[in-house]
Design a protein around this motif. Structure first.
Motif, PDB file in Angstrom:
ATOM      1  N   HIS A 255       1.095  -0.924  -0.209  1.00  0.00           N
ATOM      2  CA  HIS A 255      -0.258   0.097  -0.120  1.00  0.00           C
ATOM      3  C   HIS A 255       0.904   1.415   0.031  1.00  0.00           C
ATOM      4  O   HIS A 255       1.896   1.122   0.329  1.00  0.00           O
ATOM      5  CB  HIS A 255      -1.114  -0.025   1.241  1.00  0.00           C
ATOM      6  CG  HIS A 255      -2.710  -0.672   0.806  1.00  0.00           C
ATOM      7  ND1 HIS A 255      -2.446  -1.387   1.884  1.00  0.00           N
ATOM      8  CD2 HIS A 255      -3.241  -1.043   0.160  1.00  0.00           C
ATOM      9  CE1 HIS A 255      -3.962  -1.865   2.115  1.00  0.00           C
ATOM     10  NE2 HIS A 255      -4.474  -1.454  -0.240  1.00  0.00           N
ATOM     11  N   ILE A 256       0.666   2.488  -0.912  1.00  0.00           N
ATOM     12  CA  ILE A 256       0.849   3.717  -1.059  1.00  0.00           C
ATOM     13  C   ILE A 256      -0.348   4.386   0.095  1.00  0.00           C
ATOM     14  O   ILE A 256      -0.499   4.778   0.405  1.00  0.00           O
ATOM     15  CB  ILE A 256       1.589   4.378  -2.146  1.00  0.00           C
ATOM     16  CG1 ILE A 256       1.841   4.007  -3.093  1.00  0.00           C
ATOM     17  CG2 ILE A 256       1.547   5.661  -1.652  1.00  0.00           C
ATOM     18  CD1 ILE A 256       1.909   4.382  -4.512  1.00  0.00           C
ATOM     19  N   ALA A 257       0.564   5.166   1.461  1.00  0.00           N
ATOM     20  CA  ALA A 257       0.127   5.388   1.722  1.00  0.00           C
ATOM     21  C   ALA A 257      -0.409   7.340   1.841  1.00  0.00           C
ATOM     22  O   ALA A 257       1.430   8.277   1.366  1.00  0.00           O
ATOM     23  CB  ALA A 257       0.543   5.946   3.800  1.00  0.00           C
TER      24      ALA A 257
ATOM     25  N   PRO B  85      -8.107  -2.337  -2.191  1.00  0.00           N
ATOM     26  CA  PRO B  85      -7.555  -1.687  -3.290  1.00  0.00           C
ATOM     27  C   PRO B  85      -7.466   0.042  -2.624  1.00  0.00           C
ATOM     28  O   PRO B  85      -6.147   0.491  -2.826  1.00  0.00           O
ATOM     29  CB  PRO B  85      -7.490  -2.033  -4.672  1.00  0.00           C
ATOM     30  CG  PRO B  85      -9.181  -3.189  -4.638  1.00  0.00           C
ATOM     31  CD  PRO B  85      -9.196  -3.229  -3.179  1.00  0.00           C
ATOM     32  N   LEU B  86      -8.346   0.314  -2.278  1.00  0.00           N
ATOM     33  CA  LEU B  86      -8.316   1.835  -1.679  1.00  0.00           C
ATOM     34  C   LEU B  86      -8.949   1.390  -0.471  1.00  0.00           C
ATOM     35  O   LEU B  86      -9.887   1.673   0.231  1.00  0.00           O
ATOM     36  CB  LEU B  86      -9.189   2.512  -2.282  1.00  0.00           C
ATOM     37  CG  LEU B  86      -9.088   4.183  -2.534  1.00  0.00           C
ATOM     38  CD1 LEU B  86      -8.116   4.781  -2.429  1.00  0.00           C
ATOM     39  CD2 LEU B  86      -9.770   5.119  -2.659  1.00  0.00           C
TER      40      LEU B  86
ATOM     41  N   ALA C  24      -5.427   8.047   3.297  1.00  0.00           N
ATOM     42  CA  ALA C  24      -6.220   6.706   2.074  1.00  0.00           C
ATOM     43  C   ALA C  24      -4.992   6.086   2.007  1.00  0.00           C
ATOM     44  O   ALA C  24      -3.366   6.340   1.705  1.00  0.00           O
ATOM     45  CB  ALA C  24      -5.599   7.614   0.406  1.00  0.00           C
ATOM     46  N   LEU C  25      -4.982   4.531   1.382  1.00  0.00           N
ATOM     47  CA  LEU C  25      -4.074   3.550   1.393  1.00  0.00           C
ATOM     48  C   LEU C  25      -4.356   3.244   0.064  1.00  0.00           C
ATOM     49  O   LEU C  25      -5.516   2.857  -0.563  1.00  0.00           O
ATOM     50  CB  LEU C  25      -4.560   2.223   2.555  1.00  0.00           C
ATOM     51  CG  LEU C  25      -3.699   2.948   3.469  1.00  0.00           C
ATOM     52  CD1 LEU C  25      -3.753   1.481   4.430  1.00  0.00           C
ATOM     53  CD2 LEU C  25      -2.545   3.291   3.970  1.00  0.00           C
ATOM     54  N   VAL C  26      -3.841   3.126  -0.578  1.00  0.00           N
ATOM     55  CA  VAL C  26      -3.219   2.736  -2.351  1.00  0.00           C
ATOM     56  C   VAL C  26      -2.286   1.650  -2.576  1.00  0.00           C
ATOM     57  O   VAL C  26      -1.580   1.877  -2.580  1.00  0.00           O
ATOM     58  CB  VAL C  26      -3.221   3.335  -3.454  1.00  0.00           C
ATOM     59  CG1 VAL C  26      -3.219   3.357  -4.987  1.00  0.00           C
ATOM     60  CG2 VAL C  26      -4.346   4.792  -3.331  1.00  0.00           C
ATOM     61  N   ASP C  27      -3.456   0.625  -3.257  1.00  0.00           N
ATOM     62  CA  ASP C  27      -2.457  -0.922  -3.623  1.00  0.00           C
ATOM     63  C   ASP C  27      -1.430  -0.153  -5.060  1.00  0.00           C
ATOM     64  O   ASP C  27      -1.863  -0.417  -5.720  1.00  0.00           O
ATOM     65  CB  ASP C  27      -3.368  -2.034  -3.906  1.00  0.00           C
ATOM     66  CG  ASP C  27      -3.320  -2.680  -4.122  1.00  0.00           C
ATOM     67  OD1 ASP C  27      -1.951  -3.115  -3.466  1.00  0.00           O
ATOM     68  OD2 ASP C  27      -3.904  -3.826  -3.858  1.00  0.00           O
ATOM     69  N   HIS C  28      -0.981  -0.708  -4.181  1.00  0.00           N
ATOM     70  CA  HIS C  28       0.592   0.166  -5.674  1.00  0.00           C
ATOM     71  C   HIS C  28       1.050  -1.259  -6.379  1.00  0.00           C
ATOM     72  O   HIS C  28       1.378  -1.352  -7.490  1.00  0.00           O
ATOM     73  CB  HIS C  28       2.104   0.168  -5.153  1.00  0.00           C
ATOM     74  CG  HIS C  28       2.756   0.968  -6.079  1.00  0.00           C
ATOM     75  ND1 HIS C  28       2.339   1.176  -6.634  1.00  0.00           N
ATOM     76  CD2 HIS C  28       4.292   1.220  -5.423  1.00  0.00           C
ATOM     77  CE1 HIS C  28       3.730   2.136  -7.465  1.00  0.00           C
ATOM     78  NE2 HIS C  28       4.634   2.297  -6.465  1.00  0.00           N
ATOM     79  N   ASP C  29       0.039  -2.479  -5.711  1.00  0.00           N
ATOM     80  CA  ASP C  29      -0.336  -4.198  -6.580  1.00  0.00           C
ATOM     81  C   ASP C  29      -0.286  -3.156  -8.369  1.00  0.00           C
ATOM     82  O   ASP C  29      -0.628  -3.914  -9.959  1.00  0.00           O
ATOM     83  CB  ASP C  29      -0.153  -4.874  -6.182  1.00  0.00           C
ATOM     84  CG  ASP C  29       1.153  -5.294  -5.506  1.00  0.00           C
ATOM     85  OD1 ASP C  29       1.487  -4.695  -4.972  1.00  0.00           O
ATOM     86  OD2 ASP C  29       0.375  -6.739  -4.957  1.00  0.00           O
TER      87      ASP C  29
ATOM     88  N   ALA D  45      -2.536   7.561  -8.897  1.00  0.00           N
ATOM     89  CA  ALA D  45      -3.387   7.323  -7.945  1.00  0.00           C
ATOM     90  C   ALA D  45      -3.048   8.790  -7.563  1.00  0.00           C
ATOM     91  O   ALA D  45      -4.185   8.900  -7.127  1.00  0.00           O
ATOM     92  CB  ALA D  45      -2.485   6.706  -7.311  1.00  0.00           C
ATOM     93  N   ALA D  46      -2.323   9.336  -7.607  1.00  0.00           N
ATOM     94  CA  ALA D  46      -1.838  11.363  -7.308  1.00  0.00           C
ATOM     95  C   ALA D  46      -3.165  11.673  -8.058  1.00  0.00           C
ATOM     96  O   ALA D  46      -3.927  12.606  -7.352  1.00  0.00           O
ATOM     97  CB  ALA D  46      -1.073  11.493  -7.587  1.00  0.00           C
TER      98      ALA D  46
END
Length: 266
Positions: free
Chosen positions: A31-33, A208-209, A237-242, A249-250
């Motif tokens: 996850h990207i935070a 995923p989000l 927000a947590l975004v699934d980088h996979d 995402a930005a």
């Protein structure tokens, strides 16, 4: 009196096993935070006007879910799942899970409720679904509100050892159709209502989000080159980088923030 004499023990709620499993799996996700601070002054004014006109409050969580789904409709890969090992599955609709705190088995536990096709519904429609979920009765076997079938299977699931439960979770997450039908593709949890804490909450999740609503604080801001008192929402927000890269995402976050700032749907 010794320390052990002051201890009070109670039964461990079975429903918390799902929380433990999700935390264990969520910590392994890529996850990207993102920590967001969004000016919601205009939206808050619209909420106050709605209350004055209708004599009741509109769910803030329902509105955030609406904005999240509306932005995801423009950037659907933000809510995509991995399908098996080599594919990415993007849903045609955005189903949003919101967490409602329920009293179950003598304990307060957060239980999800899935709003189907959230992007195709008005804030009022989502509000009514959220309120209905909050009023639904639950017990320690409840996994997802509004899903009797899952409740019946929960008793057997909770009796399994942890390694087997988590293997089932992993298999489950690699089957997007089943995952979306059961838990949606976006998770919205509201923690700001539980206390006046000026900061961000970093959630753990497997969607995923994942969006965590924090507190709203007043502080100076610049509007039209002038300093004014504004209301700012803390949001994580947590975004699934996979399944999605940082740039798209930005762009999703930018659009999501813009919808929040404008009071979209209110």
């Amino acid at each position: 009196m010794g320390f052990s004499e002051g201890l009070r023990e109670s039964a461990f709620p079975a429903s918390r096993l799902s929380t433990i499993d999700i935390c264990a799996l969520g910590l392994k996700k890529h996850h990207i935070a993102a920590l967001l601070e969004v000016d919601v002054t205009q939206a808050r004014a619209l909420f106050r006007r709605y209350r004055a006109q209708n004599g009741e409050s509109l769910s803030f969580t329902a509105w955030v879910a609406h904005c999240a789904a509306a932005a995801a409709g423009e950037f659907p890969q933000i809510a995509a799942y991995r399908s098996g090992r080599r594919k990415i599955a993007v849903s045609g609709t955005i189903d949003v899970a919101v967490a409602a705190e329920k009293r179950a088995g003598g304990h307060d536990v957060p239980l999800p409720f899935v709003i189907r096709n959230c992007g195709g519904k008005s804030v009022g429609e989502i509000h009514r679904e959220v309120r209905q979920a909050q009023e639904e009765r639950a017990d320690e076997k409840t996994v997802v509100l509004g899903s009797g079938g899952l409740r019946r299977a929960a008793a057997l699931f909770y009796k399994m050892p942890a390694f087997l439960r988590r293997f089932i979770w992993k298999t489950f997450l690699l089957r997007p159709g089943t995952a979306v039908r059961t838990m949606g593709s976006v998770m919205v949890t509201s923690l700001g209502m539980c206390g006046d804490c000026d900061g961000w909450f970093i959630p753990i999740g497997i969607h995923p989000l994942v969006l965590a609503i924090g507190s709203i604080t007043k502080k100076p801001g610049v509007v039209d080159d002038r300093i004014a008192v504004r209301e700012y929402l803390k949001l994580t927000a947590l975004v699934d980088h996979d399944v999605i890269d940082g740039a798209p995402a930005a762009r999703y976050m930018t659009r999501f923030a813009a919808l929040l700032q404008s009071g979209d749907g209110l």
